[in-house]
Structure formats: structure tokens, C-alpha cells
Design an enzyme around this catalytic site. Structure first.
Site, mmCIF file in Angstrom:
data_model
loop_
_atom_site.group_PDB
_atom_site.id
_atom_site.type_symbol
_atom_site.label_atom_id
_atom_site.label_comp_id
_atom_site.label_asym_id
_atom_site.label_seq_id
_atom_site.Cartn_x
_atom_site.Cartn_y
_atom_site.Cartn_z
ATOM 1 N N THR A 268 45.648 53.068 39.477
ATOM 2 C CA THR A 268 45.265 51.836 40.166
ATOM 3 C C THR A 268 46.513 50.989 40.384
ATOM 4 O O THR A 268 47.402 50.945 39.540
ATOM 5 C CB THR A 268 44.184 51.058 39.388
ATOM 6 O OG1 THR A 268 42.997 51.842 39.366
ATOM 7 C CG2 THR A 268 43.858 49.727 40.054
ATOM 8 N N PHE A 270 47.952 47.236 41.147
ATOM 9 C CA PHE A 270 47.604 45.831 40.995
ATOM 10 C C PHE A 270 48.651 44.988 41.706
ATOM 11 O O PHE A 270 49.808 45.400 41.832
ATOM 12 C CB PHE A 270 47.598 45.443 39.508
ATOM 13 C CG PHE A 270 46.592 46.214 38.700
ATOM 14 C CD1 PHE A 270 45.336 45.695 38.450
ATOM 15 C CD2 PHE A 270 46.907 47.475 38.202
ATOM 16 C CE1 PHE A 270 44.403 46.413 37.711
ATOM 17 C CE2 PHE A 270 45.973 48.204 37.465
ATOM 18 C CZ PHE A 270 44.723 47.664 37.211
#
Ligand SMILES: C=C(O[C@@H]1C=C(C(=O)O)C=C[C@H]1O)C(=O)O
Length: 368
Positions: A268, A270
């Protein structure tokens, strides 16, 4: 006899090495504090120059980390030395005032892990329940930075984060990549006792294959975060959560199955959001938000200047504009800093063919 001789030689060598280590530690300790005093002096200079809100300099920190990685001869890995120096800078900065960083809470989320990875642990980390509230906390000055998830390698973009930039004046000050491992956790000891599993919708999607195969008859309930899922699983009988390891520790759950994500390199990304622009480091990325009219060739006209000026594009996402007047908005990531002459030229040309161009920020590329 021979054996005891051998062990006494080993003992002597060990003793000697430990003495050496103690002496090295004393030198490191001295150097750490010497460094901290230098950082304090930098803060004094910044204060005298009228900077009171934020001493943090993302471009300088990126430069420190890059230099360290370049000079590292091992045996410690690049990742290990980066982690040490990240924490060191975090502690030096906190001597003045710990950075206030809002993240998508509650405690124990991957976003919190990303915040610590980027800023080190000497921050005041503030969990907030929604992405909107994180934007607001940074906009109002309650926090210097916010950390929000923006895309996952399996499931794609987190549209809510992108949409928040449509109405916000905040700038992107950095990015963080995190390998995401999902775990099935519960208060029960066998997965046969589980009737319902909670997790964030993205995580449920990232484990769809595993769930179909091993828990096909268990109800899947999306909740606001993985940590919230863990909190619920801790209080509701015969339920489980899918979340990170930290959440299991925090809510006292047993991990029944580890690494249940369908894609082995599930990552992921960010974004760090702040109020100030970040200077160039020579290894930067720039995020853009732009809109075009719905004409044939409109997108081509937008992209052509990047190709002509030799700018690499790392991402393009289209979203409904939600403002009626624009048909499409595009989120585009390119390599380089907005102050790099080549990118600056390309942006000037792009501006001619769009109905709106907003530079969301130039920021150092994530190191690890
Ligand atoms: C020391 C400074 O201020 C802060 C602390 C840093 C550090 O500990 O190396 C680096 C950048 C800033 O976030 C600086 O600007 O050099």
C-alpha cells in the site's frame, strides 16, 4: 581438559569483544548527543529567522538518508541503516517539539505503521476516524502533517483520498510504501467457530481468494478500519478480524492464520500531506490534478508535452469531477520536481491544453 581449555579461550574472546562493544557504544552515545546538539542549534537558527510552526525539512531528511545509504558498506542492510537514521532524526527533531501527525486510526492501523516508518517514533501520532478529518486537522494547523492511504497494489486507488484533494489546499509532502500482510485473528482458537469476519473493505478484497477457499460460509462485514475490526472481534463472540499484527497485539487477539493476502507482494502506498511545499532533492516525484474537456484528443494533448520533454509518468487515474463544469479530472504522477527545468517546461505546455491544473506537490521518492 581440552574442552575446558577451548571454552576458556572462547570466554576470554567473548569478554574482550564485549569490552570493545562497550567502548564503541560509549563513542556512539557521545556522537548521538553531539548530533542532537547540532540539530538543536539548527532549530535555534530557524527560530531566530522567524520559523516557529515547523522545523521539519522533508528534503533535508531525504538527503541525509540518501547519503547514509550511499556510504553504507555493511554488514548492516540499507533498510536497517535507514531505519536507525530515521529514528535518530525523529528524536533530534522532537527535542524541540515532537511533530503532530494525524493518521487514519484507531491505534494499530497500517496507516499508523506508515506514519512511524516515515517520521520515526518520536512524533505525537493522532488517530482520527476519517480521511476528511485528517485533511481538516492539517488544514486547521492542529497537526503539521497527515498520513492517508492512496493506493494498493491489489485493489487500486483509494478514491476518497484522491477526491479530498479536489477541495483541499494541502500539498503532498512525501510518500510511504508498506508491504501489507493480513492475518486472521480472533478470541476463538479454531476457525470452525467463526461466524463473521470483520475488516476494512479493501482488506476483505485483498483476501477474497483465501476467504472463498477457507471460510466460504462466514459472513464478511466491512468496517471503517482494520483496527476497528480487531476491536470488534475482541468483544463479539465467534467473530474474527483481518488485520495487521500490531492490531492483534493491541486488542489481545490470537493470530489463527498469517499472511492470508491473495497477492504475495501486496503493497500500500500512503501520502504525507502538509501545508508547505518541499524543496527538490534530485530524486523526486510530482503529483498533479488536472481536468480536460470531453473533446477528442483532449487527454492526448495533456500527455504529449510530458513525452516531448522526456518526463516519465508513473501513474494516471481518472475520476468524475463532481463539479459539473469539468467532465473528467486526472490524477497524474510524474518523475521530477516542479522546479526541475524540464518538468517546469512540460507543465507550462500542459497548462495550455487543460481547463484546470493543480500541482498537488513535489516530494522525495520513498526510499524503502
Ligand atoms: C537539523 C535540521 O532540522 C530537522 C532535523 C534534521 C536532522 O536531524 O538531520 C533534518 C531536517 C529537519 O527535519 C536541519 O534542517 O538540518
Amino acid at each position: 581438559m581440552a574442552n575446558s581449555n577451548k571454552s576458556s579461550t572462547a570466554d576470554t574472546a567473548l569478554l574482550q569483544l564485549r569490552k570493545e562493544i562497550d567502548a564503541i557504544d560509549d563513542r556512539i552515545l557521545d556522537l548521538l548527543n553531539q548530533r542532537a546538539r547540532c540539530a538543536q542549534q539548527v532549530a535555534e537558527i530557524k527560530t531566530a529567522a522567524g520559523e516557529v510552526d515547523c522545523f521539519h525539512r522533508p528534503e533535508r531528511e531525504a538527503e541525509v538518508l540518501r547519503r547514509i545509504a550511499e556510504n553504507n558498506r555493511g554488514p548492516l542492510s540499507q533498510e536497517a541503516v535507514t531505519r536507525f537514521f530515521r529514528e535518530l532524526m525523529s528524536e533530534c527533531l522532537a527535542l524541540e517539539k515532537p511533530l503532530a501527525v494525524a493518521f487514519l486510526g484507531p491505534q494499530g492501523t497500517f496507516t499508523q505503521q506508515a506514519a512511524y516508518k516515515h517520521f520515526g517514533h518520536a512524533i505525537q501520532a493522532l488517530p482520527l476516524p476519517t480521511i476528511d478529518e485528517i485533511f481538516r486537522a492539517v488544514e486547521s494547523g492542529a497537526c503539521q502533517y497527515g498520513v492517508v492511504p492512496v493506493e494498493n497494489s491489489t485493489e487500486g486507488v483509494i478514491t476518497h483520498t484522491l477526491d479530498s484533494f479536489l477541495r483541499s489546499f494541502l500539498l503532498i509532502a512525501g510518500e510511504v510504501g508498506l508491504r501489507i500482510h493480513h492475518n486472521l485473528m480472533s478470541t476463538v482458537s479454531s476457525s470452525e467457530e467463526i461466524r463473521e469476519v470483520f475488516s476494512h473493505q479493501q482488506s476483505l478484497a485483498q483476501c477474497r481468494g483465501w476467504l472463498d477457499r477457507y471460510l466460504p460460509n462466514v459472513r464478511r462485514t466491512p468496517v471503517s478500519s482494520n483496527a476497528e475490526a480487531a476491536r470488534l472481534a475482541a468483544v463479539m463472540p465467534n467473530t474474527a478480524a483481518i488485520a495487521g499484527e500490531v492490531a492483534a497485539e493491541l486488542y489481545g487477539l490470537t493470530i489463527l492464520e498469517r499472511n492470508i493476502e491473495d497477492e504475495p507482494d501486496n503493497t500500500t502506498r500512503f501520502l504525507v500531506i502538509g501545508r508547505n511545499p518541499v524543496g527538490a532533492t534530485g530524486n523526486d516525484k510530482t503529483s498533479l490534478l488536472l481536468s480536460t474537456r470531453n473533446n477528442p484528443g483532449a487527454l492526448y494533448a495533456v500527455l504529449e508535452p510530458f513525452a516531448r520533454h522526456g518526463i516519465s509518468m508513473t501513474k494516471i487515474e481518472s475520476r468524475p469531477s463532481r463539479r459539473g463544469t469539468w467532465d473528467y479530472v486526472f490524477f497524474i504522477d510524474v518523475e521530477g520536481h516542479r522546479d526541475d527545468p524540464r518538468l517546469a517546461e512540460a507543465l507550462k505546455d500542459v497548462e495550455k491544453s487543460v481547463t484546470m491544473l493543480k500541482i498537488l506537490g513535489s516530494y522525495p521518492r520513498a526510499s524503502f
